[in-house]
Design a protein around this motif. Structure first.
Motif, short mmCIF file in Angstrom:
data_model
loop_
_atom_site.label_atom_id
_atom_site.label_comp_id
_atom_site.label_asym_id
_atom_site.label_seq_id
_atom_site.Cartn_x
_atom_site.Cartn_y
_atom_site.Cartn_z
N MET A 1 -21.85 33.57 126.63
CA MET A 1 -21.01 32.46 127.01
C MET A 1 -20.80 31.56 125.79
SD MET A 1 -19.27 31.53 129.66
CE MET A 1 -19.90 32.83 130.69
N ASN A 2 -19.69 30.90 125.74
CA ASN A 2 -19.34 29.99 124.65
C ASN A 2 -19.11 28.59 125.21
OD1 ASN A 2 -18.94 31.80 122.19
ND2 ASN A 2 -17.81 32.85 123.78
N SER A 19 -17.79 23.98 118.56
CA SER A 19 -17.92 25.09 119.51
C SER A 19 -19.13 25.92 119.11
CB SER A 19 -16.65 25.95 119.51
OG SER A 19 -16.46 26.55 118.25
N THR A 20 -19.69 26.62 120.08
CA THR A 20 -20.90 27.38 119.83
C THR A 20 -21.09 28.47 120.88
OG1 THR A 20 -23.29 27.21 119.48
CG2 THR A 20 -22.36 25.81 121.17
N SER A 21 -21.86 29.48 120.52
CA SER A 21 -22.27 30.49 121.49
C SER A 21 -23.70 30.19 121.96
CB SER A 21 -22.19 31.88 120.88
OG SER A 21 -22.99 31.97 119.73
N LEU A 22 -24.33 29.18 121.37
CA LEU A 22 -25.64 28.70 121.82
C LEU A 22 -25.44 27.74 122.98
CD1 LEU A 22 -27.15 27.78 118.33
CD2 LEU A 22 -27.55 29.87 119.64
N SER A 53 -19.32 18.79 127.50
CA SER A 53 -19.50 20.21 127.20
C SER A 53 -18.68 21.01 128.20
CB SER A 53 -20.97 20.59 127.31
OG SER A 53 -21.14 21.97 127.14
N ILE A 54 -17.91 21.96 127.69
CA ILE A 54 -17.09 22.82 128.54
C ILE A 54 -17.46 24.27 128.29
CG2 ILE A 54 -14.76 23.54 129.12
CD1 ILE A 54 -13.82 20.80 128.03
N GLU A 57 -15.11 31.29 128.27
CA GLU A 57 -15.36 32.72 128.23
C GLU A 57 -15.31 33.28 126.83
OE1 GLU A 57 -13.08 34.98 131.01
OE2 GLU A 57 -13.50 33.58 132.64
N SER A 58 -14.51 32.65 125.96
CA SER A 58 -14.40 33.11 124.58
C SER A 58 -14.16 31.92 123.66
CB SER A 58 -13.26 34.12 124.42
OG SER A 58 -12.02 33.48 124.56
N LYS A 59 -14.20 32.16 122.36
CA LYS A 59 -13.95 31.08 121.40
C LYS A 59 -12.47 30.86 121.16
CE LYS A 59 -18.15 31.02 118.74
NZ LYS A 59 -18.70 31.00 117.40
#
Length: 60
Positions: A1-2, A19-22, A53-54, A57-59
């Motif tokens: 999740m991103n 933005s982050t994947s963490l 924070s939102i 599904e992708s960056k």
């Protein structure tokens, strides 16, 4: 999740968008601990707090 997130610092009265994947909390710790270096914008202060924070599904 991103995630797309907005941080806020009271000390400098500024917002930071990223933005982050963490998870947003993991990323916050990296900002506060200056893991990205002392010359980065977020290294100016240590009072960043999560404003928004939102989950995405992708960056893109």
């Amino acid at each position: 999740m991103n995630y797309c997130y907005i941080r806020y610092s009271r000390k400098i009265n500024k917002y930071y968008i990223g933005s982050t994947s963490l998870s947003p909390n993991e990323r916050l710790e990296l900002h506060i601990n200056k893991s990205y270096g002392n010359k980065k914008f977020t290294a100016q202060v240590d009072d960043w707090e999560l404003f928004l924070s939102i989950q995405c599904e992708s960056k893109m």
